[in-house]
Scaffold this active site. Structure first.
Site, mmCIF file in Angstrom:
data_model
loop_
_atom_site.group_PDB
_atom_site.id
_atom_site.type_symbol
_atom_site.label_atom_id
_atom_site.label_comp_id
_atom_site.label_asym_id
_atom_site.label_seq_id
_atom_site.Cartn_x
_atom_site.Cartn_y
_atom_site.Cartn_z
ATOM 1 N N ASP A 1 0.817 -1.204 0.000
ATOM 2 C CA ASP A 1 0.000 0.000 0.000
ATOM 3 C C ASP A 1 0.858 1.264 0.000
ATOM 4 O O ASP A 1 2.090 1.201 -0.007
ATOM 5 C CB ASP A 1 -1.011 -0.013 1.155
ATOM 6 C CG ASP A 1 -0.356 0.125 2.535
ATOM 7 O OD1 ASP A 1 0.811 0.542 2.618
ATOM 8 O OD2 ASP A 1 -1.035 -0.195 3.527
ATOM 9 N N LYS B 1 -4.107 3.546 -1.391
ATOM 10 C CA LYS B 1 -5.271 4.417 -1.256
ATOM 11 C C LYS B 1 -4.794 5.772 -0.750
ATOM 12 O O LYS B 1 -3.939 5.849 0.121
ATOM 13 C CB LYS B 1 -6.275 3.836 -0.255
ATOM 14 C CG LYS B 1 -6.760 2.437 -0.589
ATOM 15 C CD LYS B 1 -7.639 1.890 0.528
ATOM 16 C CE LYS B 1 -8.078 0.477 0.242
ATOM 17 N NZ LYS B 1 -8.896 -0.080 1.345
ATOM 18 N N MET C 1 -5.303 9.064 10.811
ATOM 19 C CA MET C 1 -6.008 9.427 9.569
ATOM 20 C C MET C 1 -7.034 10.526 9.802
ATOM 21 O O MET C 1 -8.095 10.543 9.173
ATOM 22 C CB MET C 1 -6.701 8.191 8.968
ATOM 23 C CG MET C 1 -5.798 6.993 8.767
ATOM 24 S SD MET C 1 -6.699 5.492 8.314
ATOM 25 C CE MET C 1 -7.640 5.175 9.812
#
Length: 248
Positions: A34, A56, A170
């Protein structure tokens, strides 16, 4: 049919990759990685290793999660050793549990290889201990970004009234909302707060303030993702414990 190693890549500094993670990376037939996994880790793979990027970023996904699950499964059908390399730890908001469940339902063997989570390592690199005698005896790790299609938030704001350290992962784009919610439930607006961007990497940058001022300070400093938020009195220790960034 092969085996899948759901592997934590650590927070960014390649030296924080575990010995076991490095071993499976070197043995892997394919690595599915990722955005938050340090790309230098891939240089440790054998020459014939296949690489599949499924990163992502801010709503722009290479593949949705259900398709990522299927990619992992299909690669396990083709290769003996599959490494699913995920930034931080695969089970701390890494969706490693979902991927493992998908594999289990299809009879694929898997193994979790924990990674050093950014929740504790990034504050440490910013000179902020998540616990400290006489200051904080507990800490809470909370997602700062929930799935947009949820009917109801699972974040229990009322549980955050206690005088403990809170780490939001996040949460940069929701920083203002996070600060306002904490003030609303009773956390003093003077509560120390820090935001650390690209922690443990050479691009690390942090901003400190209070729940009342942190949003404007972060906006002024043009802080970028990935970033985490630390709330609590431990942030005040940063001035004495800073060891990476230049003292402000």
């Amino acid at each position: 049919m092969g085996k899948v190693y759901l592997t934590g890549a650590g927070p960014g500094d390649i030296d924080l990759l575990t010995v076991k993670a490095l071993r499976v990376v070197r043995e892997a037939d394919v690595i599915i990685y990722d955005r938050l996994a340090n790309p230098d880790i891939l240089k440790e793979a054998k020459p014939e290793c296949e690489f599949v990027y499924v990163g992502k970023q801010d709503g722009r996904h290479t593949l949705p999660q259900d398709q990522i699950n299927e990619v992992i499964y299909q690669k396990a059908m083709e290769h003996e050793k599959v490494v699913r390399l995920k930034g931080g730890d695969p089970l701390v908001f890494g969706r490693g549990g979902e991927e493992a469940k998908y594999l289990r339902e299809r009879g694929v063997k898997f193994e979790f290889i924990p990674g050093v989570t950014s929740a504790i390592s990034v504050p440490a690199y910013a000179g902020i201990p998540v616990t400290h005698r006489g200051v904080a005896v507990s800490f809470k790790v909370v997602t700062g970004h929930e799935t947009p299609n949820k009917q109801h938030s699972q974040v229990d704001w009322e549980s955050m009234k206690a005088d403990e350290t809170i780490i939001f992962l996040m949460g940069l784009h929701n920083l203002q909302n996070i600060a306002e919610n904490l003030i609303k439930i009773g956390r003093p607006k003077e509560t120390p707060c820090a935001v650390v961007s690209k922690g443990t990497t050479p691009e690390q940058k942090s901003v400190t303030g209070t729940l009342e001022t942190i949003y404007s300070k972060v906006k002024e400093a043009k802080i970028e993702t990935p970033a985490l938020i630390v709330v609590g009195k431990v942030v005040e220790l940063k001035e004495d414990l800073e060891w990476i960034e230049e003292p402000k």
